[in-house]
Design an enzyme around this catalytic site. Structure first.
Site, PDB file in Angstrom:
ATOM      1  N   ARG A 188       0.750  14.556  13.250  1.00 21.69           N
ATOM      2  CA  ARG A 188       1.266  14.310  11.885  1.00 21.69           C
ATOM      3  C   ARG A 188       1.256  15.564  11.000  1.00 21.69           C
ATOM      4  NH1 ARG A 188      -0.948   8.650   9.693  1.00 21.69           N
ATOM      5  NH2 ARG A 188       0.946   8.809   8.431  1.00 21.69           N
TER       6      ARG A 188
ATOM      7  N   ARG B 102      -8.591  -0.466   4.814  1.00 20.85           N
ATOM      8  CA  ARG B 102      -7.766   0.538   4.167  1.00 20.85           C
ATOM      9  C   ARG B 102      -6.442  -0.021   3.678  1.00 20.85           C
ATOM     10  NH1 ARG B 102      -7.040   5.860   7.347  1.00 20.85           N
ATOM     11  NH2 ARG B 102      -5.923   6.143   5.379  1.00 20.85           N
TER      12      ARG B 102
ATOM     13  N   LYS C 125       0.841  -1.212   0.000  1.00 21.96           N
ATOM     14  CA  LYS C 125       0.000   0.000   0.000  1.00 21.96           C
ATOM     15  C   LYS C 125       0.868   1.252   0.000  1.00 21.96           C
ATOM     16  CE  LYS C 125      -1.612   1.578   4.005  1.00 21.96           C
ATOM     17  NZ  LYS C 125      -1.252   2.954   4.344  1.00 21.96           N
ATOM     18  N   ASN C 126       1.897   1.268   0.837  1.00 18.70           N
ATOM     19  CA  ASN C 126       2.695   2.488   1.007  1.00 18.70           C
ATOM     20  C   ASN C 126       3.696   2.722  -0.110  1.00 18.70           C
ATOM     21  OD1 ASN C 126       1.215   3.054   3.214  1.00 18.70           O
ATOM     22  ND2 ASN C 126       2.746   2.420   4.709  1.00 18.70           N
TER      23      ASN C 126
ATOM     24  N   ILE D  77       8.165   7.114  16.843  1.00 16.11           N
ATOM     25  CA  ILE D  77       7.745   7.826  15.625  1.00 16.11           C
ATOM     26  C   ILE D  77       6.463   8.630  15.849  1.00 16.11           C
ATOM     27  CG2 ILE D  77       7.189   7.580  13.169  1.00 16.11           C
ATOM     28  CD1 ILE D  77      10.016   6.693  13.762  1.00 16.11           C
TER      29      ILE D  77
ATOM     30  N   ASP E 150       4.988   0.573  12.046  1.00 18.99           N
ATOM     31  CA  ASP E 150       3.785  -0.087  11.517  1.00 18.99           C
ATOM     32  C   ASP E 150       3.681  -1.553  11.927  1.00 18.99           C
ATOM     33  OD1 ASP E 150       3.718   1.748   8.343  1.00 18.99           O
ATOM     34  OD2 ASP E 150       3.223   2.316  10.389  1.00 18.99           O
TER      35      ASP E 150
ATOM     36  N   CYS F 233      -4.430  12.635  13.150  1.00 19.56           N
ATOM     37  CA  CYS F 233      -5.146  11.354  13.055  1.00 19.56           C
ATOM     38  C   CYS F 233      -4.970  10.608  14.356  1.00 19.56           C
ATOM     39  CB  CYS F 233      -4.694  10.562  11.843  1.00 19.56           C
ATOM     40  SG  CYS F 233      -3.258   9.541  12.121  1.00 19.56           S
TER      41      CYS F 233
ATOM     42  N   ARG G   8      -4.850  10.845   4.483  1.00 22.26           N
ATOM     43  CA  ARG G   8      -3.873  11.927   4.516  1.00 22.26           C
ATOM     44  C   ARG G   8      -2.812  11.761   3.429  1.00 22.26           C
ATOM     45  NH1 ARG G   8      -2.536  13.484   8.955  1.00 22.26           N
ATOM     46  NH2 ARG G   8      -0.465  14.093   8.347  1.00 22.26           N
TER      47      ARG G   8
HETATM   48  C1  EPZ Z   1       4.423   6.976   6.380  1.00 26.22           C
HETATM   49  O1  EPZ Z   1       3.642   8.034   6.947  1.00 26.22           O
HETATM   50  C2  EPZ Z   1       3.497   5.767   6.265  1.00 26.22           C
HETATM   51  N1  EPZ Z   1       2.378   6.116   5.417  1.00 26.22           N
HETATM   52  C3  EPZ Z   1       2.993   5.380   7.655  1.00 26.22           C
HETATM   53  O2  EPZ Z   1       2.228   4.177   7.531  1.00 26.22           O
HETATM   54  C4  EPZ Z   1       4.183   5.070   8.537  1.00 26.22           C
HETATM   55  O3  EPZ Z   1       3.734   4.817   9.839  1.00 26.22           O
HETATM   56  C5  EPZ Z   1       5.145   6.276   8.561  1.00 26.22           C
HETATM   57  O4  EPZ Z   1       5.527   6.639   7.229  1.00 26.22           O
HETATM   58  C6  EPZ Z   1       6.412   5.987   9.348  1.00 26.22           C
HETATM   59  O5  EPZ Z   1       7.057   4.875   8.864  1.00 26.22           O
HETATM   60  C7  EPZ Z   1       2.539   6.085   4.066  1.00 26.22           C
HETATM   61  O6  EPZ Z   1       3.591   5.788   3.528  1.00 26.22           O
HETATM   62  C8  EPZ Z   1       1.344   6.426   3.240  1.00 26.22           C
HETATM   63  P1  EPZ Z   1       6.455  10.377   8.405  1.00 26.22           P
HETATM   64  P2  EPZ Z   1       4.197   9.536   6.937  1.00 26.22           P
HETATM   65  O7  EPZ Z   1       6.320  11.653   7.653  1.00 26.22           O
HETATM   66  O8  EPZ Z   1       5.039   9.757   5.751  1.00 26.22           O
HETATM   67  C9  EPZ Z   1       6.815  13.760  11.793  1.00 26.22           C
HETATM   68  C10 EPZ Z   1       0.394   2.718   7.825  1.00 26.22           C
HETATM   69  O9  EPZ Z   1       0.019   2.141   8.861  1.00 26.22           O
HETATM   70  N2  EPZ Z   1       6.676  14.728  10.692  1.00 26.22           N
HETATM   71  O10 EPZ Z   1       7.618   9.516   8.085  1.00 26.22           O
HETATM   72  O11 EPZ Z   1       3.030  10.423   7.159  1.00 26.22           O
HETATM   73  C11 EPZ Z   1       5.553  12.919  11.986  1.00 26.22           C
HETATM   74  O12 EPZ Z   1       4.593  13.570  12.757  1.00 26.22           O
HETATM   75  C12 EPZ Z   1       0.836   4.194   7.909  1.00 26.22           C
HETATM   76  O13 EPZ Z   1       0.446   2.190   6.715  1.00 26.22           O
HETATM   77  C13 EPZ Z   1       6.698  16.079  10.985  1.00 26.22           C
HETATM   78  O14 EPZ Z   1       6.835  16.479  12.143  1.00 26.22           O
HETATM   79  O15 EPZ Z   1       5.106   9.532   8.251  1.00 26.22           O
HETATM   80  C14 EPZ Z   1       6.087  11.651  12.613  1.00 26.22           C
HETATM   81  O16 EPZ Z   1       6.225  11.856  13.981  1.00 26.22           O
HETATM   82  C15 EPZ Z   1       0.548   4.818   9.222  1.00 26.22           C
HETATM   83  N3  EPZ Z   1       6.564  16.958   9.965  1.00 26.22           N
HETATM   84  C16 EPZ Z   1       7.454  11.507  11.940  1.00 26.22           C
HETATM   85  O17 EPZ Z   1       7.810  12.795  11.438  1.00 26.22           O
HETATM   86  C17 EPZ Z   1       6.417  16.555   8.651  1.00 26.22           C
HETATM   87  O18 EPZ Z   1       6.287  17.407   7.758  1.00 26.22           O
HETATM   88  C18 EPZ Z   1       7.507  10.486  10.805  1.00 26.22           C
HETATM   89  O19 EPZ Z   1       6.406  10.716   9.962  1.00 26.22           O
HETATM   90  C19 EPZ Z   1       6.393  15.177   8.379  1.00 26.22           C
HETATM   91  C20 EPZ Z   1       6.532  14.271   9.404  1.00 26.22           C
END
Ligand code: EPZ
Length: 451
Positions: free
Chosen positions: A122, A401, A22-23, A331, A309, A117, A93
């Site tokens: 996030r 999802r 999916k990702n 995370i 995850d 969420c 998102r």
């Molecule tokens: C991706 O989300 C995945 N989703 C998530 O999978 C996964 O949990 C996550 O990466 C971490 O591995 C998809 O790929 C669609 P991040 P993403 O930006 O990109 C902070 C699932 O279950 N951050 O790597 O949204 C954030 O809040 C889902 O399949 C900022 O502060 O995660 C988090 O604490 C859930 N500012 C950390 O960084 C930003 O602009 C990592 O988030 C961006 C992120």
């Protein structure tokens, strides 16, 4: 809302086929917006989030054909809209992944700012800051992020992420692929999905090096073209089924997976008493070690470390292990919602801040529980499979999802699980299992019965 009813206590036996990631499919579908030519993606998982992503592409003006259920032929020739509306972004998102390609190709994009969420606030501030570093003007207007490249085209630059962000790295890679000059992303995310997206972009004519390492180098090109690409297997679905075999004391052959994409998970589970044998580069044979499950501490971190995850699924397993384990989530700030539901089933879990202390070998007993997010719902299914009696999981739309036909897959290896549809007259086979979910968001499925 649909529910799952599980009668637990049965060891799972048999073969499971893993679907596409999916990702990876989400950013790869977004990348099709970077060209007017046709991009063909194979092994796209038939899950709700991808149906939402397809709808977003169609709303923007792209045509999406599905000659087969898991093959998408996308032609973004007549993109007339550069906007991902609130209605879609609030359901998924990952719609923010439209920002990079729209900005990169058309020099403009408008995407509703995603709210928080269940698992955390996030924010996408790092995405927006990076686009500004590529010369975009970014503003927030009535809840929408509006981004424009003043000269109509982004300009390559250095992007240093202060925090590793997966979709942030993907968004910048797509935007920079059509920028003038060179972009260097530092502290980039290294997930296999990043490499898969770079693989597709390079097939489309991009010039990207270093994906999968902390530094990614992108030489912008004037135009991208058609390509054909097969999405990698889903490493989190793989990890979930490894735990399913171990938690039920069963034996599963997991086929069509990429063990090299979840080394940290496999290493940790082996430490914890799970026998994981690589029968060949895409097949694992999984069962418990005769000495049983042992508690082992884990900390979630960006790839290649232990993925967040898999945290919830690992917690479910630790409730059945000998001893006490400490699980630290680094995370997301609110990713222990599943713990209180497992406690309703008799698990012994103490949460304080970002750590959970799990005292094993709890006698889990089935109960009505509530899913709060995608991976939490998977962990409750695992706990239900291990528990005595009946577990009724509510709000399983979360699991639709990201897991393709999970009821059918689990039943095929002996699980006693059924989907209780809101409307009991509905059938519960493959297409229905996901088409039901699809209809929930009003999308027409091209080919309702999988070939
Ligand atoms: C991706 O989300 C995945 N989703 C998530 O999978 C996964 O949990 C996550 O990466 C971490 O591995 C998809 O790929 C669609 P991040 P993403 O930006 O990109 C902070 C699932 O279950 N951050 O790597 O949204 C954030 O809040 C889902 O399949 C900022 O502060 O995660 C988090 O604490 C859930 N500012 C950390 O960084 C930003 O602009 C990592 O988030 C961006 C992120």
């Amino acid at each position: 809302m649909d529910k799952f009813l599980i009668r637990g206590g049965r060891p799972l036996q048999g073969k499971i086929e893993i679907g596409g990631a999916k990702n990876s499919a989400l950013p790869c579908l977004a990348a099709t917006l970077l060209t007017a030519e046709t991009v063909t993606l194979h092994n796209v998982p038939y899950v709700k989030d991808l149906i939402t992503q397809r709808r977003l592409l169609e709303d923007l003006g792209a045509t999406v054909l599905t000659p087969e259920l898991r093959t998408h032929k996308v032609t973004a020739k007549n993109v007339t809209l550069f906007e991902a509306p609130y209605e879609l972004v609030k359901t998924m998102r990952a719609s923010v992944l439209a920002l990079g390609p729209l900005l990169g190709r058309f020099g403009q994009a408008k995407v509703s700012l995603p709210g928080g969420c269940a698992i955390g606030t996030r924010p996408i501030d790092l995405h927006l800051k990076a686009f500004e570093q590529l010369g975009a003007q970014v503003s927030l207007e009535k809840g929408d992020v509006v981004a424009r490249a003043p000269k109509g085209r982004l300009v390559g630059s250095d992007v240093d992420f202060e925090t590793v962000t997966v979709t942030g790295t993907e968004n910048v890679m797509m935007a920079a692929a059509l920028a003038t000059g060179r972009t260097v992303i530092r502290n980039a995310a290294m997930e296999p999905e990043i490499e898969d997206l770079a693989d597709l972009l390079n097939k489309m004519g991009a010039r990207i090096k270093g994906a999968g390492t902390p530094q990614i180098d992108i030489e912008g090109v004037d135009e991208l073209g058609s390509a054909e690409h097969t999405i990698i297997p889903d490493r989190i679905e793989t990890g979930t089924f490894i735990v399913a075999a171990a938690i039920t004391d069963g034996e599963l052959e997991i086929k069509g997976c990429r063990p090299d994409h979840l080394v940290a998970v496999i290493d940790k589970l082996r430490e914890a008493g799970v026998s994981i044998e690589e029968l060949n580069p895409s097949t694992l044979l999984v069962k418990r070690e005769p000495s049983g499950l042992k508690s082992r501490d884990v900390t979630t971190e960006p790839h290649p470390k232990f993925p967040t995850d898999m945290q919830a699924q690992y917690m479910a397993l630790m409730t059945q292990a000998e001893g006490t384990s400490v699980i630290i989530e680094t995370i997301f700030e609110n990713r222990f919602m599943h713990a209180s539901e497992m406690k309703r089933m008799g698990a012994d879990i103490q949460i304080s801040g970002s750590s959970a202390v799990v005292r094993g070998r709890a006698q889990l007993v089935g109960a009505p529980v509530l899913a709060s997010d995608l991976r939490a719902s998977a962990s409750l299914v695992l706990a239900g499979l291990a528990a005595g009696g009946e577990t009724l999981i509510d709000r399983v739309y979360h699991i639709d999802r990201g897991y393709e036909t999970i009821v059918r897959k689990l039943r095929s290896v002996g699980a006693d699980i059924e989907r209780i549809k809101e409307d009991v007259t509905q059938p519960t086979n493959d297409a229905a299992e996901t088409a039901g979910a699809a209809v929930a968001i009003g999308t027409v499925v091209d080919n309702p019965s999988p070939s």
